[in-house]
Scaffold this active site. Structure first.
Site, PDB file in Angstrom:
ATOM      1  N   GLU A 129       0.853  -1.191   0.000  1.00  0.00           N
ATOM      2  CA  GLU A 129       0.000   0.000   0.000  1.00  0.00           C
ATOM      3  C   GLU A 129       0.881   1.231   0.000  1.00  0.00           C
ATOM      4  OE1 GLU A 129      -2.727   0.599   3.357  1.00  0.00           O
ATOM      5  OE2 GLU A 129      -3.759   2.093   2.126  1.00  0.00           O
ATOM      6  N   CYS A 134      -6.639   1.614   2.635  1.00  0.00           N
ATOM      7  CA  CYS A 134      -7.415   2.854   2.597  1.00  0.00           C
ATOM      8  C   CYS A 134      -7.026   3.693   1.386  1.00  0.00           C
ATOM      9  CB  CYS A 134      -7.178   3.658   3.868  1.00  0.00           C
ATOM     10  SG  CYS A 134      -7.709   2.819   5.354  1.00  0.00           S
ATOM     11  N   ASN A 172     -12.234  -2.461  -0.017  1.00  0.00           N
ATOM     12  CA  ASN A 172     -11.300  -2.615   1.108  1.00  0.00           C
ATOM     13  C   ASN A 172     -11.997  -2.225   2.395  1.00  0.00           C
ATOM     14  OD1 ASN A 172      -8.614  -2.867   2.460  1.00  0.00           O
ATOM     15  ND2 ASN A 172      -9.065  -0.714   2.921  1.00  0.00           N
ATOM     16  N   GLU A 173     -12.108  -3.152   3.303  1.00  0.00           N
ATOM     17  CA  GLU A 173     -12.718  -2.892   4.616  1.00  0.00           C
ATOM     18  C   GLU A 173     -14.056  -2.161   4.474  1.00  0.00           C
ATOM     19  OE1 GLU A 173      -9.879  -0.943   7.226  1.00  0.00           O
ATOM     20  OE2 GLU A 173      -8.859  -2.840   7.578  1.00  0.00           O
TER      21      GLU A 173
HETATM   22  O1  AHR Z   1      -2.507  -1.242   6.833  1.00  0.00           O
HETATM   23  C1  AHR Z   1      -2.931   0.041   7.175  1.00  0.00           C
HETATM   24  C2  AHR Z   1      -4.425   0.243   6.989  1.00  0.00           C
HETATM   25  O2  AHR Z   1      -5.136  -0.562   7.875  1.00  0.00           O
HETATM   26  C3  AHR Z   1      -4.973  -0.124   5.643  1.00  0.00           C
HETATM   27  O3  AHR Z   1      -4.887   0.907   4.743  1.00  0.00           O
HETATM   28  C4  AHR Z   1      -6.413  -0.421   5.914  1.00  0.00           C
HETATM   29  O4  AHR Z   1      -6.951  -1.379   5.042  1.00  0.00           O
HETATM   30  C5  AHR Z   1      -6.429  -0.848   7.355  1.00  0.00           C
HETATM   31  O5  AHR Z   1      -7.375  -0.145   8.039  1.00  0.00           O
END
Ligand code: AHR
Length: 646
Positions: free
Chosen positions: A53, A244, A363-364
Site C-alpha cells: 500500500e 485505505c 477494502n474494509e
Molecule cells: O494497513 C494500514 C491500513 O489498515 C490499511 O490501509 C487499511 O486497510 C487498514 O485499516
C-alpha cells in the site's frame, strides 16, 4: 593488581557466566515427535504473500525509484513545493502545458548566468560514486530555435559537486524532452539536484525526473535494495494498491482510479493520497504493480474501489461507471491484445497478459453497525454482488475476495448469501492476542469460504520499530495458520514499507531512508516462514517444560517432492532450553537450523543496528540413527529446522 590475579578473576567470571548459561539451558527440555508418514492437510501454495500500500511514502520516496520530489509541479497549485530558486525567479504557469493531463509547469527566469533551481528529493538524494543517473525533463523556450545550455548537477548541501553534465540543446519545439546522464564521482546520501541555465533567459520546465539504476533495469522502476527485500520474501501473491489508499477520502477523485496511473509519466497527473496525507505522482502505477508482480513471480491481487470512499459513497443506482472501471482494469491485465485495454497494455510494453488471479471487492467496506445490528448505508452486500456478477461473467478465472468486518470484532463473518472465493480478515492487536489465536482457525467451517488474513500485525506492544515480542506473537499465529492452511489459503502482513522521515502507521515491516533499509523481526518471520514450508502438514507432537510459562509452539510441514521437513519452534519465554526432535517414518541425512532471537523481548533492529535481529545459523546435531536431532532453543526465539530425509 598483578596479571596473575587479573587472569584468575577473569577465569572465575567466565566460569560463572558459563554456569549461568547452563542453568538456563539444562533445566528444561522441548521434545518434539514428528511422524513423516502421517501426513495431514495440504498446505495452500499461496499461503504467504505481501500487501503493498502507498502509506508512509512507500511509493514516491520509497519503492518507486524517482529521486526528484514534485517532478511535475502538480503538488500545490500555489507554489512549486520542494523546488528552490537559485539566482533566479520561479513561478507556476498553467497555460500551454505539455498535454491536457498536466496542470502546471515551472517558469524559470534568470537575469544572470548560471541561475537555476534545486530539489532535495525525498529527504535527500542518495548519490553513490560510480553510479549513472538518468535525467530527463521537458523544456519550452521563450523564443523558438534558441540554443539553451543547461548544467545539471548533483551536489552535497555544502556545494561540493558530486557529478554534473552540460546539455546544449536547440529548443525548436514548443515542448521538447531532454535526456542526459549524470555520473557521480563521489557519494552523499543527502545530495541535492541542481539545474542551471548558463545564459540569462526564460524557460518553462516540466516533468523533471532523475532515476538511479533500478530493479531489473526497468525504466520507470523500483529502488533496488527495497525491491530485493521483497524478492527475499518469495511472495506467492501481491495485494495492491491498498488499503485505505484505494478508498480515498472525502471525494471520489481521491479514490484509486487505475487508468490515470498508466502510460508515459508525463501523461500521469498524479493525485492526492488523501488517506495518508500526501500527493502521489502515480509513477508506480497499475502497469508497474503488475510488472512488479511478474518480476517477483507473485500472483497479482488487485483491490478495487466499489464506489466507497472514507466519508461517502456512490449510490447503488450509479455504480455502473465503477464496475466498468473495474472491468477495464481486468481487461488491461488479462485481456487479449485485440481488446481495447489489452492493446493499451501492449502499447505500454507488455503484449502478454499479466493475469490478475484475484480481485478484492472493496477494502474494509463491510461495516456492520454493532449498535443496531445492521449494515451501514454503504450496502456492501449489494455492491459486492453487482461487482462479483460482472467480474465472473467476463473473467471467470479471477477469484473474488470479499470484505468482512475489519474493526470492532474478533469474529468477523461472511454475512452475505452470494458466493465468495475467499474472505479477507484484518487483525491489528497485541502479541498476547496473536498467541491466544493459535487455535483460531481449527474450528472454522470447512464448508464456508476460504480465509485470507489480508492485513495483520502486532500494533500494540511492538516497541519503536517492531520488536521480537511482536514477531513471536505473529509467528505463533502463523503456525496456527499453517496448521489450517487447507482453509487459510492466503495471508499478508501489513503495512510493508515506511520511510522513517514521514510515518503514518507503526510498525511496518521494512524501514528505510534515502540510502538505507532494514527488515524488522516481523519481516524476518515472514521471510523465514515463506521460504521454509512444505506442501503437507505432518503429525507433530510436542511436550515442553520450562520453569516460567510463556509457552513453546511448534509444527512440521513436509515438502514431499524434495523430501524436506520444516520444523518451526517458537519459544516465547526468557529461558533457554535444550530440544530434541524425534523423527519416525523417515531418516534425517542432513539438518540445518536458523534462529531469530533477541536477548530480551523488547529487542529490535534500528538504522544504526539493522542486523541486531536477523536469522542466524545455529547448531543442530543428528544422531547415528538419523532419527533424533538435538539442538538448543534460545530464549525469545523463532527457530526453523530444515531436515533432508531419506
Ligand atoms: O494497513 C494500514 C491500513 O489498515 C490499511 O490501509 C487499511 O486497510 C487498514 O485499516
Amino acid at each position: 593488581m598483578n596479571k596473575h590475579l587479573i587472569d584468575r578473576i577473569l577465569i572465575t567470571l567466565f566460569t560463572i557466566i558459563v554456569a549461568i548459561g547452563q542453568i538456563t539451558t539444562i533445566n528444561a527440555q522441548v521434545n518434539i515427535q514428528v511422524d513423516v508418514a502421517d501426513t495431514g492437510i495440504e498446505i495452500s501454495p499461496t499461503l504467504y504473500g505481501i500487501f503493498y500500500e502507498d502509506i508512509n511514502f512507500a511509493s514516491d520516496g520509497g519503492l518507486y525509484a524517482e529521486l526528484i520530489r514534485n517532478r511535475s509541479f502538480e503538488y500545490n497549485p500555489q507554489e512549486p513545493e520542494h523546488w528552490t530558486a537559485e539566482g533566479s525567479t520561479i513561478s507556476l504557469v498553467t497555460e500551454g502545458m505539455i498535454n491536457e493531463k498536466q496542470g502546471h509547469a515551472l517558469k524559470l527566469e534568470t537575469t544572470l548566468p548560471n541561475g537555476g533551481i534545486s530539489n532535495e528529493g525525498y529527504w535527500g538524494i542518495n548519490v553513490v560514486a560510480g553510479t549513472q543517473y538518468r535525467l530527463s525533463f521537458w523544456a519550452s523556450p521563450s523564443a523558438r530555435g534558441r540554443q539553451a545550455v543547461f548544467k545539471a548537477s548533483l551536489k552535497s548541501k555544502d556545494g561540493n559537486v558530486l557529478g554534473q553534465t552540460i546539455i546544449a540543446q536547440k529548443l525548436k519545439k514548443r515542448w521538447q524532452k531532454i535526456e542526459a546522464n549524470i555520473i557521480a564521482e563521489a557519494s552523499d546520501p543527502e545530495a541535492v539536484f541542481h539545474l542551471q541555465l548558463e545564459e540569462p533567459g526564460i524557460v518553462l520546465l516540466d516533468v523533471v525526473s532523475l532515476f538511479p539504476p533500478t530493479f531489473k533495469g526497468r525504466k520507470n522502476g523500483c529502488r533496488i535494495d527495497l525491491a530485493e527485500k521483497l524478492v527475499a520474501l518469495h511472495p506467492s501473491f501481491m495485494r495492491f494498491p491498498g488499503g485505505c489508499y484505494v478508498e480515498g477520502n472525502h471525494r471520489p477523485e481521491n479514490a484509486y482510479h487505475w487508468e490515470r496511473t498508466v502510460g508515459p509519466i508525463e501523461q500521469r497527473p498524479g493525485h492526492m493520497n488523501a488517506n495518508w496525507g500526501y500527493p502521489t505522482t502515480d509513477g508506480l502505477g497499475f502497469h508497474e504493480f503488475l510488472q512488479l508482480c511478474e518480476d517477483l513471480n507473485a500472483k497479482p491481487l488487485y483491490v478495487v474501489n466499489i464506489g466507497i470512499w472514507h466519508g461517502g459513497c456512490t449510490p447503488l443506482d450509479s455504480l455502473q461507471p465503477w464496475i466498468d472501471e473495474c472491468l477495464g482494469a481486468l481487461e488491461y491485465a488479462n485481456g487479449p491484445v485485440t481488446s481495447h485495454y489489452g492493446k493499451m497494455r501492449a502499447a505500454n510494453g507488455h503484449p502478454e497478459p499479466f493475469n490478475i488471479a484475484y480481485i478484492e471487492i472493496g477494502n474494509e467496506n463491510y461495516n456492520w453497525n454493532m449498535d443496531n445490528n445492521s449494515d451501514q448505508s454503504d450496502h456492501y452486500p449489494e455492491r459486492y454482488q453487482m461487482f462479483y456478477d460482472a467480474i465472473k461473467a467476463r473473467f471467470p478465472e479471477v477469484q473474488c475476495i470479499g470484505n468482512v468486518q475489519s474493526w470492532g470484532t474478533d469474529t468477523p463473518t461472511w454475512r452475505n448469501n452470494h458466493p465468495v472465493d475467499l474472505v479477507d480478515e484484518h487483525y491489528y492487536r497485541t502479541p498476547q492476542w496473536f498467541v491466544s489465536q493459535y487455535h483460531r482457525f481449527d474450528n472454522y467451517d470447512r464448508q464456508g469460504p476460504a480465509i485470507y488474513p489480508g492485513e495483520y500485525a502486532v500494533t500494540n506492544g511492538y516497541g519503536t520499530t517492531g520488536n521480537i515480542n511482536a514477531a513471536m506473537g505473529e509467528a505463533v499465529f502463523m503456525i496456527g495458520m499453517e496448521n489450517n492452511a487447507d482453509i487459510v489459503r492466503m495471508s499478508s502482513y501489513a503495512p510493508l514499507f515506511v520511510n522513517e522521515n514521514c510515518i503514518q502507521w507503526r510498525p511496518d515491516m521494512i524501514r528505510f531512508n534515502s540510502s538505507q533499509s532494514f527488515g524488522t523481526p516481523s519481516y524476518w518471520v515472514q521471510q523465514l516462514f515463506s521460504t521454509h514450508i512444505g506442501n503437507r502438514l505432518v503429525k507433530c507432537d510436542m511436550q515442553w517444560s520450562i520453569p516460567q510459562d510463556e509457552g513453546v509452539y511448534a509444527n512440521s510441514t513436509l515438502d514431499d517432492k524434495t523430501g524436506t521437513l520444516y520444523t518451526k519452534i517458537v519459544n516465547l519465554g526468557s529461558t533457554g532450553t535444550t530440544g530434541n526432535l524425534q523423527i519416525s517414518g523417515g531418516e534425517a541425512t542432513h539438518a540445518e537450523m536458523l534462529r531469530l532471537a533477541g536477548m530480551t523481548g523488547e529487542d529490535e533492529n534500528t538504522m544504526q543496528y539493522p542486523n541486531n535481529i536477523v536469522p542466524r545459523p545455529t547448531n543442530v546435531h543428528i544422531d547415528n540413527s538419523g532419527r533424533t536431532l538435538n539442538f538448543d532453543v534460545a530464549p525469545y526465539s523463532i527457530n526453523i529446522i530444515t531436515t533432508k530425509l531419506k
